[in-house]
Design a protein around this motif. Structure first.
Motif, PDB file in Angstrom:
ATOM      1  N   CYS A   1      -3.209   5.749  -2.211  1.00  0.00           N
ATOM      2  CA  CYS A   1      -2.776   5.750  -0.806  1.00  0.00           C
ATOM      3  C   CYS A   1      -3.884   5.207   0.089  1.00  0.00           C
TER       4      CYS A   1
ATOM      5  N   ARG B   1       6.948   3.416  -1.632  1.00  0.00           N
ATOM      6  CA  ARG B   1       5.580   3.480  -1.113  1.00  0.00           C
ATOM      7  C   ARG B   1       5.140   4.881  -0.716  1.00  0.00           C
TER       8      ARG B   1
ATOM      9  N   TYR C   1      -3.039   4.940   3.510  1.00  0.00           N
ATOM     10  CA  TYR C   1      -2.643   5.461   4.813  1.00  0.00           C
ATOM     11  C   TYR C   1      -2.054   6.851   4.628  1.00  0.00           C
TER      12      TYR C   1
ATOM     13  N   SER D   1       0.823  -1.209   0.000  1.00  0.00           N
ATOM     14  CA  SER D   1       0.000   0.000   0.000  1.00  0.00           C
ATOM     15  C   SER D   1       0.856   1.258   0.000  1.00  0.00           C
TER      16      SER D   1
ATOM     17  N   ILE E   1       1.546   5.223   0.943  1.00  0.00           N
ATOM     18  CA  ILE E   1       1.371   6.019   2.152  1.00  0.00           C
ATOM     19  C   ILE E   1       1.602   7.489   1.801  1.00  0.00           C
TER      20      ILE E   1
ATOM     21  N   TRP F   1      10.036   2.283   3.711  1.00  0.00           N
ATOM     22  CA  TRP F   1       8.917   2.610   2.818  1.00  0.00           C
ATOM     23  C   TRP F   1       9.379   3.476   1.654  1.00  0.00           C
TER      24      TRP F   1
END
Length: 147
Positions: free
Chosen positions: A109, A44, A111, A9, A11, A39
């Protein structure tokens, strides 16, 4: 066969947390943490500053949500975001929040990691509008829109 780990996912992260000098005072709030580094290496992180997305310059006068209100109050028209100079920057904060939400959605995104205390990104506490350094429980305009 792909697993959920093959496509982690995305962020959304406040640009100031990655070291971008986008805050009102022309500085950053670099957050060094192994998870953020990982990340970032994994591609990400999606970076934005809602205030700049709303058309604000760097540096700019500090701003707070008036009268101890919160971001939801701003979104619902019950409060304004006011600069220490008295300027009303509510429209820029609302526009920036909307652009940040659209940007997060466009980039998949799931989060968000936002800087606390900010009248845009605060998620636990924001300054009370007196420019005295006092905070109260509440969220900023972008955090409220994301909720």
């Amino acid at each position: 066969m792909k697993t959920s780990n093959d496509n982690p996912s995305k962020i959304l992260i406040s640009a100031c947390l990655l070291g971008h000098a986008v805050r009102y005072d022309g500085k950053d709030k670099l957050l060094c943490h192994p998870a953020i580094e990982r990340w970032n290496e994994e591609g990400r992180l999606v970076t934005i500053c809602p205030e700049m997305a709303g058309g604000m310059a760097v540096p700019r006068p500090p701003a707070e949500i008036e009268n101890g209100a919160s971001g939801l109050d701003v979104l619902e028209g019950r409060a304004r975001v006011i600069e220490i100079t008295g300027g009303d920057v509510t429209a820029q904060f609302v526009a920036g929040a909307r652009k940040a939400l659209a940007f997060a959605q466009d980039n998949g995104c799931r989060y968000a990691l936002l800087i606390d205390g900010s009248p845009s990104c605060g998620s636990v506490a924001v300054y009370d509008g007196s420019f005295s350094g006092r905070k109260h429980a509440g969220n900023g305009v972008t955090a409220a829109l994301f909720a």
